[in-house]
Design a protein around this motif. Structure first.
Motif, PDB file in Angstrom:
ATOM      1  N   ASN A   1      59.087   0.022  58.978  1.00 37.00           N
ATOM      2  CA  ASN A   1      60.365   0.497  58.451  1.00 37.00           C
ATOM      3  C   ASN A   1      60.158   1.635  57.458  1.00 37.00           C
ATOM      4  O   ASN A   1      60.895   2.625  57.458  1.00 37.00           O
ATOM      5  CB  ASN A   1      61.121  -0.651  57.775  1.00 37.00           C
ATOM      6  CG  ASN A   1      61.643  -1.662  58.772  1.00 37.00           C
ATOM      7  OD1 ASN A   1      61.870  -1.324  59.940  1.00 37.00           O
ATOM      8  ND2 ASN A   1      61.812  -2.900  58.345  1.00 37.00           N
ATOM      9  N   TYR A   2      59.153   1.490  56.594  1.00 33.18           N
ATOM     10  CA  TYR A   2      58.909   2.536  55.593  1.00 33.18           C
ATOM     11  C   TYR A   2      58.475   3.840  56.259  1.00 33.18           C
ATOM     12  O   TYR A   2      58.940   4.924  55.927  1.00 33.18           O
ATOM     13  CB  TYR A   2      57.853   2.073  54.592  1.00 33.18           C
ATOM     14  CG  TYR A   2      57.745   3.013  53.417  1.00 33.18           C
ATOM     15  CD1 TYR A   2      58.560   2.854  52.301  1.00 33.18           C
ATOM     16  CD2 TYR A   2      56.864   4.083  53.455  1.00 33.18           C
ATOM     17  CE1 TYR A   2      58.484   3.734  51.240  1.00 33.18           C
ATOM     18  CE2 TYR A   2      56.774   4.966  52.397  1.00 33.18           C
ATOM     19  CZ  TYR A   2      57.593   4.785  51.287  1.00 33.18           C
ATOM     20  OH  TYR A   2      57.524   5.656  50.241  1.00 33.18           O
TER      21      TYR A   2
ATOM     22  N   GLY B   1      59.210   9.103  57.592  1.00 32.72           N
ATOM     23  CA  GLY B   1      58.771  10.016  58.635  1.00 32.72           C
ATOM     24  C   GLY B   1      59.919  10.514  59.471  1.00 32.72           C
ATOM     25  O   GLY B   1      59.920  11.642  59.958  1.00 32.72           O
ATOM     26  N   GLY B   2      60.929   9.684  59.633  1.00 35.12           N
ATOM     27  CA  GLY B   2      62.075  10.072  60.438  1.00 35.12           C
ATOM     28  C   GLY B   2      62.934  11.112  59.767  1.00 35.12           C
ATOM     29  O   GLY B   2      63.810  11.707  60.395  1.00 35.12           O
TER      30      GLY B   2
ATOM     31  N   ILE C   1      53.719  11.306  51.981  1.00 32.99           N
ATOM     32  CA  ILE C   1      54.757  10.270  51.794  1.00 32.99           C
ATOM     33  C   ILE C   1      54.119   8.949  51.392  1.00 32.99           C
ATOM     34  O   ILE C   1      54.544   8.279  50.446  1.00 32.99           O
ATOM     35  CB  ILE C   1      55.564  10.086  53.089  1.00 32.99           C
ATOM     36  CG1 ILE C   1      56.403  11.324  53.374  1.00 32.99           C
ATOM     37  CG2 ILE C   1      56.466   8.856  52.992  1.00 32.99           C
ATOM     38  CD1 ILE C   1      57.040  11.307  54.753  1.00 32.99           C
ATOM     39  N   LEU C   2      53.084   8.551  52.134  1.00 34.57           N
ATOM     40  CA  LEU C   2      52.435   7.270  51.853  1.00 34.57           C
ATOM     41  C   LEU C   2      51.749   7.273  50.493  1.00 34.57           C
ATOM     42  O   LEU C   2      51.748   6.275  49.780  1.00 34.57           O
ATOM     43  CB  LEU C   2      51.417   6.957  52.955  1.00 34.57           C
ATOM     44  CG  LEU C   2      52.037   6.742  54.348  1.00 34.57           C
ATOM     45  CD1 LEU C   2      50.941   6.679  55.395  1.00 34.57           C
ATOM     46  CD2 LEU C   2      52.865   5.480  54.372  1.00 34.57           C
ATOM     47  N   ARG C   3      51.143   8.418  50.145  1.00 40.19           N
ATOM     48  CA  ARG C   3      50.478   8.506  48.840  1.00 40.19           C
ATOM     49  C   ARG C   3      51.469   8.335  47.722  1.00 40.19           C
ATOM     50  O   ARG C   3      51.247   7.595  46.763  1.00 40.19           O
ATOM     51  CB  ARG C   3      49.768   9.856  48.711  1.00 40.19           C
ATOM     52  CG  ARG C   3      48.988  10.019  47.401  1.00 40.19           C
ATOM     53  CD  ARG C   3      48.344  11.378  47.322  1.00 40.19           C
ATOM     54  NE  ARG C   3      49.348  12.439  47.321  1.00 40.19           N
ATOM     55  CZ  ARG C   3      50.073  12.771  46.231  1.00 40.19           C
ATOM     56  NH1 ARG C   3      49.902  12.117  45.094  1.00 40.19           N
ATOM     57  NH2 ARG C   3      50.972  13.730  46.285  1.00 40.19           N
ATOM     58  N   GLU C   4      52.627   9.021  47.812  1.00 41.01           N
ATOM     59  CA  GLU C   4      53.649   8.920  46.783  1.00 41.01           C
ATOM     60  C   GLU C   4      54.264   7.523  46.756  1.00 41.01           C
ATOM     61  O   GLU C   4      54.530   6.959  45.701  1.00 41.01           O
ATOM     62  CB  GLU C   4      54.741   9.973  47.029  1.00 41.01           C
ATOM     63  CG  GLU C   4      54.289  11.399  46.829  1.00 41.01           C
ATOM     64  CD  GLU C   4      54.052  11.706  45.355  1.00 41.01           C
ATOM     65  OE1 GLU C   4      54.618  10.991  44.502  1.00 41.01           O
ATOM     66  OE2 GLU C   4      53.281  12.635  45.068  1.00 41.01           O
TER      67      GLU C   4
END
Length: 436
Positions: free
Chosen positions: A49-50, A55-56, A89-92
């Motif tokens: 979901n994240y 990403g979407g 995105i994942l890092r943040e």
């Protein structure tokens, strides 16, 4: 209850305890496995979901996009830049260092495919050293065809998200999680088996100790019955001799006749008690031989023909020829004797008593039936209880002590059989199946 019955009851108790304990442990282990599985899948779906949510949102035609306060410069429509955005995105989001060559999200490798609009023939991928681009497209097409929002494809858990014409398909490689679930399932099963096996051994040891006093009591009871029977025979013999002498000297009267009747009754009771003690002993298979069961049944039945005729009843036989079985001939004769004697006592006046014998597999079936008009509302489950007699006020004149069928049941149990009682159309039947 004899020693054989006590041990048989112990075996049943151990078996039921083992099955019950194993079932409970399996249910508890299964519950743990299921809860862990649901939790793991929920974690997978949260990660999906994240990734889909952030990403979407990639719009490759917009100069600048914002994700949770982070600002990124415009990017081109290349997979390389798209992957870079995913890592940022994942890092943040997770405050986790994700290097350029990293291929995991919390230990789960992933890749994503984005379709800008429906029917897009040039989708882009976010690919972090997980799979080649052509395979990624093939996986995505298959997931979209499935038509489900979440699903499984091999070692991948995927999610398909459609929003504003844009479709994002994200795959997580969950091979490690699947392996963990399998390990948990194996551990649960092994613990259930090992725990149940240990419990079985413990129950077996303690149950063996628990029944020892009962076995001693059963042995003492048999010894008491045998000793008491022998001790009672002497005074009864003296009473009989004195009464007979008195009858010779002074003639018969109602008093000495009553005494003789009671002596006969007590002698019969003592004889039956001895039979109970013998019948309760563990079966000795070494004393059994290949027996002509047909001949034993016919011989015993013929001996009762005069008795039945004297009582105004008809005794018939339906004995199959050549029936043989490894058994004790004396026990076969005793069983038929008990059945026929009971049938003569309780058969209606002018009724028919029928003795039948049939081969049943490797064993035999012996059945004795007789007319019994008063048997409609009788509780047949109690017929095998010792000293039980139905309606004693009406049957006191028939003699007996209500233990014959109990002795018969003991004999049948030694042959791993079952004694059954049935009643239909005014006829009662006692049958027994004996196994070698």
């Amino acid at each position: 209850m004899n020693e054989h019955s006590i041990k048989k009851l112990r075996r049943k108790f151990i078996t039921l305890s083992f099955i019950s304990l194993f079932s409970v442990m399996l249910i508890m282990g299964g519950t743990i496995f299921y809860v862990n599985y649901i939790t793991t899948v929920r974690q997978m779906d949260n990660a999906l979901n994240y990734l889909v949510e952030h990403g979407g949102e990639v719009d490759l035609d917009t100069p600048t996009r914002h994700w949770d306060g982070a600002t990124y410069d415009s990017v081109s429509s290349s997979s390389e830049n798209f992957a870079t955005i995913f890592r940022e995105i994942l890092r943040e989001a997770f405050n986790t260092k994700i290097d350029e060559g990293s291929e995991s999200v919390f230990g789960m490798r992933y890749f994503a495919v984005v379709y800008k609009d429906e029917g897009d023939s040039n989708p882009i991928t976010a690919h972090i050293n997980e799979i080649d681009e052509n395979s990624a497209f093939a996986y995505a097409e298959e997931a979209i065809k499935e038509g489900h929002e979440y699903g499984w494809m091999g070692n991948y858990r995927y999610k398909v998200d459609k929003d504003d014409g844009q479709t994002v398909v994200v795959f997580l490689n969950v091979a490690n999680q699947i392996a963990d679930q399998r390990r948990i399932g194996t551990i649960v099963l092994l613990l259930s088996l090992v725990g149940s096996a240990l419990s079985y051994l413990i129950i077996r040891i303690f149950s063996n100790r628990a029944i020892r006093p009962e076995i001693r009591n059963a042995e003492n009871q048999k010894r008491f019955i045998t000793n008491a029977s022998h001790e009672l025979k002497t005074p009864l013999a003296v009473i009989r001799a004195n009464t007979e002498l008195e009858m010779m000297m002074h003639g018969e009267d109602e008093w000495n006749e009553s005494t003789m009747n009671q002596v006969d009754r007590m002698t019969g009771l003592i004889s039956n008690l001895v039979q109970i003690a013998k019948a309760d002993e563990k079966a000795n298979k070494e004393g059994r031989t290949d027996t002509d069961v047909s001949g034993a049944v016919e011989k015993t039945t013929d001996a009762f023909a005069p008795v039945a005729k004297q009582n105004g009843k008809t005794l018939t036989k339906d004995v199959a020829e050549g029936v043989r079985m490894v058994a004790s001939e004396s026990q076969i004769q005793q069983l038929v004797t008990l059945f026929v004697d009971n049938a003569i006592k309780y058969c209606d006046e002018g009724g028919e008593i029928k003795v039948s014998l049939r081969q049943k597999g490797k064993g035999v079936k012996i059945a004795v039936s007789n007319n019994y008009a008063d048997g409609k509302d009788v509780d047949y489950n109690r017929f095998l209880d010792r000293f039980y007699r139905e309606d004693q006020s009406h049957n006191i004149d028939k003699g007996g002590f209500g233990i014959g069928l109990s002795i018969a049941d003991s004999i049948v149990s030694q042959y791993r059989g079952k004694l059954e009682v049935s009643y239909q159309n005014g006829v009662i039947e006692f049958s027994a199946v004996l196994k070698p």
